[in-house]
Design a protein around this motif. Structure first.
Motif, PDB file in Angstrom:
ATOM      1  N   ASN A 250      -7.152   7.524  -3.100  1.00  0.00           N
ATOM      2  CA  ASN A 250      -6.008   7.636  -2.187  1.00  0.00           C
ATOM      3  C   ASN A 250      -5.024   8.713  -2.610  1.00  0.00           C
ATOM      4  O   ASN A 250      -3.827   8.633  -2.315  1.00  0.00           O
ATOM      5  CB  ASN A 250      -5.310   6.275  -2.040  1.00  0.00           C
ATOM      6  N   GLY A 251      -5.537   9.719  -3.345  1.00  0.00           N
ATOM      7  CA  GLY A 251      -4.752  10.920  -3.609  1.00  0.00           C
ATOM      8  C   GLY A 251      -3.792  10.851  -4.767  1.00  0.00           C
ATOM      9  O   GLY A 251      -2.976  11.761  -4.941  1.00  0.00           O
TER      10      GLY A 251
ATOM     11  N   VAL B   9       0.802  -1.228   0.000  1.00  0.00           N
ATOM     12  CA  VAL B   9       0.000   0.000   0.000  1.00  0.00           C
ATOM     13  C   VAL B   9       0.834   1.276   0.000  1.00  0.00           C
ATOM     14  O   VAL B   9       0.314   2.361  -0.236  1.00  0.00           O
ATOM     15  CB  VAL B   9      -0.974   0.031   1.199  1.00  0.00           C
ATOM     16  N   GLY B  10       2.147   1.159   0.294  1.00  0.00           N
ATOM     17  CA  GLY B  10       2.957   2.370   0.328  1.00  0.00           C
ATOM     18  C   GLY B  10       2.513   3.310   1.430  1.00  0.00           C
ATOM     19  O   GLY B  10       2.473   2.952   2.613  1.00  0.00           O
TER      20      GLY B  10
ATOM     21  N   ALA C 147       8.093  11.700  -0.310  1.00  0.00           N
ATOM     22  CA  ALA C 147       7.607  12.088   1.021  1.00  0.00           C
ATOM     23  C   ALA C 147       6.400  13.005   0.866  1.00  0.00           C
ATOM     24  O   ALA C 147       6.436  14.199   1.194  1.00  0.00           O
ATOM     25  CB  ALA C 147       8.716  12.757   1.817  1.00  0.00           C
ATOM     26  N   LEU C 148       5.319  12.420   0.345  1.00  0.00           N
ATOM     27  CA  LEU C 148       4.063  13.143   0.132  1.00  0.00           C
ATOM     28  C   LEU C 148       2.948  12.368   0.823  1.00  0.00           C
ATOM     29  O   LEU C 148       2.757  11.187   0.564  1.00  0.00           O
ATOM     30  CB  LEU C 148       3.748  13.264  -1.362  1.00  0.00           C
ATOM     31  N   LYS C 149       2.228  13.041   1.694  1.00  0.00           N
ATOM     32  CA  LYS C 149       1.156  12.389   2.446  1.00  0.00           C
ATOM     33  C   LYS C 149      -0.078  12.194   1.561  1.00  0.00           C
ATOM     34  O   LYS C 149      -0.374  13.029   0.699  1.00  0.00           O
ATOM     35  CB  LYS C 149       0.789  13.241   3.660  1.00  0.00           C
TER      36      LYS C 149
ATOM     37  N   VAL D 103      -8.604   6.038  10.830  1.00  0.00           N
ATOM     38  CA  VAL D 103      -7.702   7.137  11.200  1.00  0.00           C
ATOM     39  C   VAL D 103      -7.054   7.691   9.943  1.00  0.00           C
ATOM     40  O   VAL D 103      -7.006   7.034   8.904  1.00  0.00           O
ATOM     41  CB  VAL D 103      -6.597   6.657  12.172  1.00  0.00           C
ATOM     42  N   GLU D 104      -6.550   8.923  10.030  1.00  0.00           N
ATOM     43  CA  GLU D 104      -5.841   9.536   8.917  1.00  0.00           C
ATOM     44  C   GLU D 104      -4.516   8.816   8.659  1.00  0.00           C
ATOM     45  O   GLU D 104      -3.861   8.325   9.589  1.00  0.00           O
ATOM     46  CB  GLU D 104      -5.545  11.010   9.224  1.00  0.00           C
ATOM     47  N   THR D 105      -4.134   8.750   7.397  1.00  0.00           N
ATOM     48  CA  THR D 105      -2.812   8.214   7.069  1.00  0.00           C
ATOM     49  C   THR D 105      -1.730   9.138   7.626  1.00  0.00           C
ATOM     50  O   THR D 105      -2.004  10.275   8.005  1.00  0.00           O
ATOM     51  CB  THR D 105      -2.628   8.094   5.553  1.00  0.00           C
ATOM     52  N   VAL D 106      -0.501   8.636   7.662  1.00  0.00           N
ATOM     53  CA  VAL D 106       0.617   9.410   8.197  1.00  0.00           C
ATOM     54  C   VAL D 106       1.613   9.738   7.080  1.00  0.00           C
ATOM     55  O   VAL D 106       1.553   9.167   5.987  1.00  0.00           O
ATOM     56  CB  VAL D 106       1.320   8.643   9.333  1.00  0.00           C
TER      57      VAL D 106
END
Length: 365
Positions: A241-242, A104-105, A123-125, A143-146
């Motif tokens: 997922n952005g 899932v990265g 390094a992109l959320k 919960v929000e991803t990190v």
């Protein structure tokens, strides 16, 4: 009624009995601890063995590759043993089943990775994306991803090795082949899509560079299972997922062309299926057909009528029906007879027990 969907089709060395696919769908029912496939899952897949092809739910290739609680893995001996029960159950019912392997990265949280910082192309959320966790101490929930860290060269080498090992594990577990999950905003997709990859080395920048990780992962998989037992799932127009690409037609036509050079068995394309989603045009589908010689599978809110038309038009060789297969273990029979489909229960999609998994009625019920 829908004769074109019931012609046999050759998938590599496999002769499939129809052109109806059960695609991978996360159901979050692996046994804990250890994310181990179980007998309940074996019954679920065996019930649906009348599909021409089953692609099992995504299975993480490592602890760090896990995005959601209770999803099954394919990296431990116990997990492989669990999958053996499932492949045997499907084969005993004259079915064919591929494993979908994923990482899932950045689409995860520390609770799902045993405290390890997630990794990604950059390094992109994944903004405004939530994942399901179960830390064993409080109620499970979203919960929000990190923030992930950008993968270095050793990380890339390690993950490619994990995909290779997972492919071998899939064969050892009795799967007929392996599908790479390169769609829906997960790790491989995070390299492909331009707005998820800001690297400045040979894995970022140009389109060729952004496709390099996909190329190297597929090379590793093919080296283990052979090209004709490998499939790849792509999602050209989804922004799940952005992940967003600035020119999806150029990017994914190039990806299909690259995969054709590997001579893989099939390309599995997930169309965007939410309300007001962008439509994958006939011109786009034709562009992919023009550069890919293998079997092409499409998925995305298909009716039997739309499925047959896409096969007749030559865009697709097979069609995947997602949630209809959840609610209809005998979906091919219902399509053949023109009978009504059961409706799935949204509240039972993820987690729980047999309710909403193996208790949907057959026509004869």
């Amino acid at each position: 009624m829908f004769d074109s969907l019931f012609n046999s089709v050759q998938l590599g060395e496999l002769t499939l009995k129809n052109r109806i696919v059960m695609p991978p769908m996360t159901r979050s029912r692996a046994s804990q601890p250890g994310d181990i496939p179980n007998e309940m899952m074996a019954r679920y897949y065996a019930q649906r063995a009348s599909a021409g092809l089953i692609i099992a739910e995504g299975m993480q290739i490592s602890e760090l590759g896990k995005g959601y609680a209770w999803t099954p893995g394919i990296y431990s001996p116990e997990q492989v043993q669990g999958w053996k029960r499932i492949t045997k159950a499907v084969h005993d019912n004259d079915g064919c089943i591929f494993a979908q392997i994923w990482h899932v990265g950045r689409v995860t949280h520390f609770e799902n990775t045993n405290g390890q910082t997630p990794i990604s192309s950059s390094a992109l959320k994944a903004e405004n994306v939530r994942v399901f966790i179960d830390n064993g101490d409080s109620d499970p929930g979203f919960v929000e991803t990190v923030m992930p860290r950008a993968m270095n060269k050793q990380d890339i080498k390690t993950v490619i090795g994990e995909f290779k090992r997972a492919s071998q594990n899939a064969l050892d577990a009795g799967f007929d082949g392996v599908e790479l999950h390169a769609a829906n905003g997960y790790l491989v997709n995070q390299f492909i899509d331009s707005q998820a990859n800001n690297r400045s080395d040979e894995y970022g920048g140009s389109l060729d560079n952004r496709l390099r990780f996909l190329d190297e992962v597929v090379t590793a998989m093919v080296s283990v299972v052979g090209p004709q037992r490998v499939g790849v799932r792509l999602a050209p127009l989804t922004t799940l997922n952005g992940t967003v690409d600035d020119d999806p037609i150029e990017t994914y036509t190039a990806a299909a062309k690259l995969l054709n050079r590997h001579n893989i068995a099939y390309l599995h394309i997930a169309e965007a299926d939410w309300d007001d989603a962008p439509v994958m045009s006939k011109e786009f589908k034709q562009a992919i057909r023009d550069v890919f010689d293998g079997i092409i599978i499409y998925a995305g809110k298909y009716t039997a009528e739309r499925a047959q038309q896409n096969v007749l038009d030559g865009f697709a060789d097979m069609i995947a029906f997602g949630r209809p297969f959840i609610a209809n273990p005998d979906l091919p029979k219902r399509i053949a007879l023109g009978r009504a489909w059961n409706t799935h229960q949204p509240e039972t999609l993820f987690g729980g027990g047999v309710q909403g998994l193996t208790d949907y009625p057959y026509l004869e019920d």
